[in-house]
Each structure stands twice: as C-alpha cells, then as structure tokens.
Design a protein around this motif. Sequence first.
Motif, PDB file in Angstrom:
ATOM      1  N   PHE A  47       0.843  -1.197   0.000  1.00  0.00           N
ATOM      2  CA  PHE A  47       0.000   0.000   0.000  1.00  0.00           C
ATOM      3  C   PHE A  47       0.877   1.246   0.000  1.00  0.00           C
ATOM      4  N   PRO A  48       0.641   2.264  -0.770  1.00  0.00           N
ATOM      5  CA  PRO A  48      -0.490   2.538  -1.648  1.00  0.00           C
ATOM      6  C   PRO A  48      -0.273   2.118  -3.110  1.00  0.00           C
ATOM      7  N   ALA A  49       0.923   1.629  -3.458  1.00  0.00           N
ATOM      8  CA  ALA A  49       1.196   1.266  -4.860  1.00  0.00           C
ATOM      9  C   ALA A  49       0.289   0.131  -5.330  1.00  0.00           C
ATOM     10  N   VAL A  50       0.142  -0.896  -4.513  1.00  0.00           N
ATOM     11  CA  VAL A  50      -0.713  -2.033  -4.830  1.00  0.00           C
ATOM     12  C   VAL A  50      -1.617  -2.255  -3.628  1.00  0.00           C
ATOM     13  N   LYS A  51      -2.909  -2.280  -3.889  1.00  0.00           N
ATOM     14  CA  LYS A  51      -3.877  -2.413  -2.790  1.00  0.00           C
ATOM     15  C   LYS A  51      -4.429  -3.837  -2.731  1.00  0.00           C
ATOM     16  N   ASP A  52      -5.023  -4.165  -1.611  1.00  0.00           N
ATOM     17  CA  ASP A  52      -5.626  -5.473  -1.421  1.00  0.00           C
ATOM     18  C   ASP A  52      -6.695  -5.706  -2.485  1.00  0.00           C
ATOM     19  N   GLY A  53      -6.611  -6.828  -3.177  1.00  0.00           N
ATOM     20  CA  GLY A  53      -7.597  -7.177  -4.194  1.00  0.00           C
ATOM     21  C   GLY A  53      -7.245  -6.730  -5.599  1.00  0.00           C
ATOM     22  N   ASP A  54      -6.209  -5.923  -5.767  1.00  0.00           N
ATOM     23  CA  ASP A  54      -5.827  -5.483  -7.113  1.00  0.00           C
ATOM     24  C   ASP A  54      -5.378  -6.679  -7.944  1.00  0.00           C
ATOM     25  N   LEU A  55      -5.701  -6.659  -9.225  1.00  0.00           N
ATOM     26  CA  LEU A  55      -5.265  -7.687 -10.160  1.00  0.00           C
ATOM     27  C   LEU A  55      -3.900  -7.277 -10.703  1.00  0.00           C
ATOM     28  N   ILE A  56      -2.943  -8.187 -10.637  1.00  0.00           N
ATOM     29  CA  ILE A  56      -1.571  -7.894 -11.038  1.00  0.00           C
ATOM     30  C   ILE A  56      -1.209  -8.742 -12.247  1.00  0.00           C
ATOM     31  N   ILE A  57      -0.600  -8.115 -13.242  1.00  0.00           N
ATOM     32  CA  ILE A  57      -0.062  -8.844 -14.391  1.00  0.00           C
ATOM     33  C   ILE A  57       1.445  -8.662 -14.355  1.00  0.00           C
ATOM     34  N   ALA A  58       2.158  -9.791 -14.324  1.00  0.00           N
ATOM     35  CA  ALA A  58       3.616  -9.767 -14.242  1.00  0.00           C
ATOM     36  C   ALA A  58       4.209 -10.476 -15.452  1.00  0.00           C
ATOM     37  N   PHE A  59       5.400 -10.038 -15.836  1.00  0.00           N
ATOM     38  CA  PHE A  59       6.126 -10.628 -16.957  1.00  0.00           C
ATOM     39  C   PHE A  59       7.125 -11.629 -16.389  1.00  0.00           C
ATOM     40  N   ARG A  60       6.968 -12.903 -16.746  1.00  0.00           N
ATOM     41  CA  ARG A  60       7.799 -13.972 -16.189  1.00  0.00           C
ATOM     42  C   ARG A  60       9.179 -14.092 -16.835  1.00  0.00           C
ATOM     43  N   MET A  61       9.362 -13.591 -18.014  1.00  0.00           N
ATOM     44  CA  MET A  61      10.596 -13.847 -18.759  1.00  0.00           C
ATOM     45  C   MET A  61      11.668 -12.788 -18.529  1.00  0.00           C
ATOM     46  N   GLN A  62      11.485 -11.962 -17.518  1.00  0.00           N
ATOM     47  CA  GLN A  62      12.465 -10.936 -17.172  1.00  0.00           C
ATOM     48  C   GLN A  62      13.761 -11.615 -16.739  1.00  0.00           C
ATOM     49  N   LYS A  63      14.877 -11.208 -17.309  1.00  0.00           N
ATOM     50  CA  LYS A  63      16.175 -11.805 -16.968  1.00  0.00           C
ATOM     51  C   LYS A  63      16.869 -11.042 -15.847  1.00  0.00           C
ATOM     52  N   GLU A  64      16.868  -9.731 -15.927  1.00  0.00           N
ATOM     53  CA  GLU A  64      17.547  -8.881 -14.948  1.00  0.00           C
ATOM     54  C   GLU A  64      16.515  -7.978 -14.274  1.00  0.00           C
ATOM     55  N   TYR A  65      16.695  -7.812 -12.982  1.00  0.00           N
ATOM     56  CA  TYR A  65      15.808  -6.936 -12.229  1.00  0.00           C
ATOM     57  C   TYR A  65      16.615  -5.756 -11.692  1.00  0.00           C
ATOM     58  N   ALA A  66      16.034  -4.587 -11.724  1.00  0.00           N
ATOM     59  CA  ALA A  66      16.694  -3.376 -11.227  1.00  0.00           C
ATOM     60  C   ALA A  66      16.145  -3.027  -9.847  1.00  0.00           C
ATOM     61  N   LYS A  67      16.872  -2.185  -9.150  1.00  0.00           N
ATOM     62  CA  LYS A  67      16.377  -1.701  -7.867  1.00  0.00           C
ATOM     63  C   LYS A  67      15.077  -0.932  -8.122  1.00  0.00           C
ATOM     64  N   ASN A  68      14.168  -1.029  -7.195  1.00  0.00           N
ATOM     65  CA  ASN A  68      12.839  -0.411  -7.232  1.00  0.00           C
ATOM     66  C   ASN A  68      11.855  -1.116  -8.156  1.00  0.00           C
ATOM     67  N   ASP A  69      12.242  -2.219  -8.809  1.00  0.00           N
ATOM     68  CA  ASP A  69      11.264  -3.000  -9.564  1.00  0.00           C
ATOM     69  C   ASP A  69      10.305  -3.655  -8.576  1.00  0.00           C
ATOM     70  N   VAL A  70       9.031  -3.652  -8.914  1.00  0.00           N
ATOM     71  CA  VAL A  70       8.034  -4.343  -8.102  1.00  0.00           C
ATOM     72  C   VAL A  70       7.872  -5.739  -8.710  1.00  0.00           C
ATOM     73  N   VAL A  71       8.005  -6.770  -7.869  1.00  0.00           N
ATOM     74  CA  VAL A  71       7.992  -8.144  -8.349  1.00  0.00           C
ATOM     75  C   VAL A  71       7.009  -8.991  -7.540  1.00  0.00           C
ATOM     76  N   VAL A  72       6.594 -10.097  -8.161  1.00  0.00           N
ATOM     77  CA  VAL A  72       5.806 -11.116  -7.486  1.00  0.00           C
ATOM     78  C   VAL A  72       6.787 -12.231  -7.132  1.00  0.00           C
ATOM     79  N   TYR A  73       6.746 -12.675  -5.875  1.00  0.00           N
ATOM     80  CA  TYR A  73       7.647 -13.741  -5.439  1.00  0.00           C
ATOM     81  C   TYR A  73       6.907 -14.701  -4.528  1.00  0.00           C
ATOM     82  N   THR A  74       7.517 -15.851  -4.302  1.00  0.00           N
ATOM     83  CA  THR A  74       6.919 -16.860  -3.441  1.00  0.00           C
ATOM     84  C   THR A  74       7.812 -17.079  -2.232  1.00  0.00           C
ATOM     85  N   VAL A  75       7.206 -17.076  -1.045  1.00  0.00           N
ATOM     86  CA  VAL A  75       7.921 -17.380   0.183  1.00  0.00           C
ATOM     87  C   VAL A  75       6.995 -18.237   1.047  1.00  0.00           C
ATOM     88  N   ASP A  76       7.522 -19.349   1.523  1.00  0.00           N
ATOM     89  CA  ASP A  76       6.750 -20.300   2.329  1.00  0.00           C
ATOM     90  C   ASP A  76       5.472 -20.733   1.624  1.00  0.00           C
TER      91      ASP A  76
END
Length: 182
Positions: A60-89
């Motif tokens: 919050f406030p960039a992404v709110k609860d319930g927002d639909l997110i579309i992410a690009f899976r084929m990204q090779k390099e990530y920069a600082k401040n990139d917003v990403v989807v990740y898995t933990v536990d």
Amino acid sequence: MSKQKKVKTAAEIIRARRIALNTKQEYLSLFSRIVVLALAAYIIFTQVFLITQNRGQDMFPAVKDGDLIIAFRMQKEYAKNDVVVYTVDGKQEVGRIIGRETDVVTMDESGKLLVNGTVQSGEIMYPTYAKEGLEYPYKVPEGHVFLLGDYRTNSEDSRDHGSISMRNVEGKVITILRRRGL
C-alpha cells in the motif's frame, strides 16, 4: 420420366453428401483452431505472463488489497525499485527490490534505509525500521534480492524472511488493475 427422376434423386444424394462432408470438415477445422488458440493462451499465461490477485496491504499505496496484477515472467535482470511477485513459504507476495546481490542494506533506529551507504527515500511514506532476525548491515547473498513492502511499518518482507532467492521471484509487475467493487 422415371429415369430422369432417379438421376435427379442420385444428384441430390451426391450433393447432400458433399454438403455433409464439407460441414464435417468445417467443424474439424474450427475445433482444431480452438485447440491451437487454447494451447497458445495456456502457454502465454503460464510461461510468459502471470496473472494474480494481491492479498494484503504490504505494498500500500502502490498495490492495494484485491488489485489484479499482471507480471512478466521472462524478465532476466531486475533493477532496484522493480516491483515483483515472489513466493515465500508457499505463499505469493508482492514486494519492491531494494537490494540486489552483493548490495549492503542498513537500517537505523531513526527509520532510514541505506543501500551501499546511500539513503533510499523515494516516494515511500513510511519509515523503515529493522525487525528481529537479521543483523545489519546485511549483505545480500549472490543469486538473491532484498525485498521490502511499501507499507514498511506493517509489511512482511525480507526483514522477516531474509533475502529471497531469484528462483522464487516469479516475475516483474507490468500492470496493476485496480479493484473497484469486484
């Protein structure tokens, strides 16, 4: 007369069989096109893009609860401040990359965040306090990223889980569709 009637009947039968055969071929063609389109959509939405719904207020406030997110899976390099989807536990999360491999992340008692000795401010409204579990300054290991939520006082992120392996980063967020009463 009867021969002519039989010939007409035979011609009608042949014509009816041709129409039935053409209709069958058209249905098979339509079915094969549908299968190809469904296969292409499956590949695109499982291998190229990720569509998920955000749970919680960590970003919050960039992404709110319930927002639909579309992410690009084929990204090779990530920069600082990139917003990403990740898995933990086994749980999908959204976070902002603060530090990449070999970066040194430091947090002090006043709520300042430093990466490699440089104060990170940006547009984040909330102070960044260290949590128990990690010792600062923290050096991000190779093949990992340090992720923080934008709602720093309430988010569960790398301060809780440690750095996140790049294998657990599922994709870079490219679009956010706001939930408005859905």
